[in-house]
Design a protein around this motif. Structure first.
Motif, PDB file in Angstrom:
ATOM      1  N   ASP A  46       2.907   0.934   3.220  1.00  0.00           N
ATOM      2  CA  ASP A  46       1.592   1.481   2.631  1.00  0.00           C
ATOM      3  C   ASP A  46       0.680   1.726   3.798  1.00  0.00           C
ATOM      4  OD1 ASP A  46      -0.200   2.062   0.932  1.00  0.00           O
ATOM      5  OD2 ASP A  46      -1.124   0.179   0.524  1.00  0.00           O
ATOM      6  N   GLU A 105      -0.794   3.136  -2.642  1.00  0.00           N
ATOM      7  CA  GLU A 105       0.004   1.935  -3.250  1.00  0.00           C
ATOM      8  C   GLU A 105       0.734   2.448  -4.365  1.00  0.00           C
ATOM      9  OE1 GLU A 105      -3.316  -0.178  -4.135  1.00  0.00           O
ATOM     10  OE2 GLU A 105      -3.563  -1.081  -1.954  1.00  0.00           O
ATOM     11  N   ILE A 144       3.021  -4.068   2.137  1.00  0.00           N
ATOM     12  CA  ILE A 144       1.607  -3.711   1.545  1.00  0.00           C
ATOM     13  C   ILE A 144       0.745  -4.891   1.685  1.00  0.00           C
ATOM     14  CG2 ILE A 144       2.868  -4.774  -0.676  1.00  0.00           C
ATOM     15  CD1 ILE A 144       1.358  -2.633  -2.010  1.00  0.00           C
TER      16      ILE A 144
END
Length: 154
Positions: free
Chosen positions: A11, A74, A91
């Motif tokens: 991410d 995301e 992430i």
């Protein structure tokens, strides 16, 4: 017999944070190639190293559904991860991590990447990098910091 390599999807926050503390190349050292979506590439706003590949999810439906709850980067990362056979998603956002866990995805965060770098010998110490991170807008809890330093043996 071909052995399929694990896909590593990052991410935006991981790229930005590692770049801010001047260790973006750790991703390459640890994983070789990193995959991001075009949405993440746009959010990152910098020229990408040659070891970062841009790929978008084939099925946009997951992404559209996830965008109702998560930011676009995301959502695109999770949607792409869902299409992979074997992947690790990097992430940091808590809400995004919870979604990923519910979807059965393997996840780590930027701090986990730093710990892996220490444990695999790519960096000598994690503590100085954690100190640099504290000077950014990235939030890390005292408990997590303590746990990471302990696991790193520092």
């Amino acid at each position: 017999m071909s052995t399929q390599r694990r896909v590593i999807i990052s991410d935006t926050s991981c790229l930005i944070l590692l770049d801010k503390i001047n260790v973006l190349d750790l991703l390459h050292k640890l994983f070789g190639e990193i995959t991001i979506t075009s949405t993440i590439a746009t959010e990152y706003k910098k020229k990408l190293p040659e070891w970062i590949t841009v790929a978008d999810p084939q099925n946009k439906t997951y992404q559209i559904i996830l965008e109702a709850s998560l930011d676009a980067g995301e959502a695109s990362a999770l949607a792409l991860a869902l299409e992979q056979k074997d992947c690790l998603l990097i992430i940091d956002d808590l809400k995004g991590r919870k979604f990923a866990e519910k979807l059965g995805l393997a996840i780590t965060g930027t701090i986990g990447v730093l710990l892996d770098a220490k444990l695999s010998g790519h960096i000598k110490a994690v503590k100085p990098l954690l100190q640099k991170i504290k000077s950014t807008n990235f939030r890390i809890s005292m408990e997590l910091e303590k746990r990471i330093v302990e696991i790193a043996g520092e």
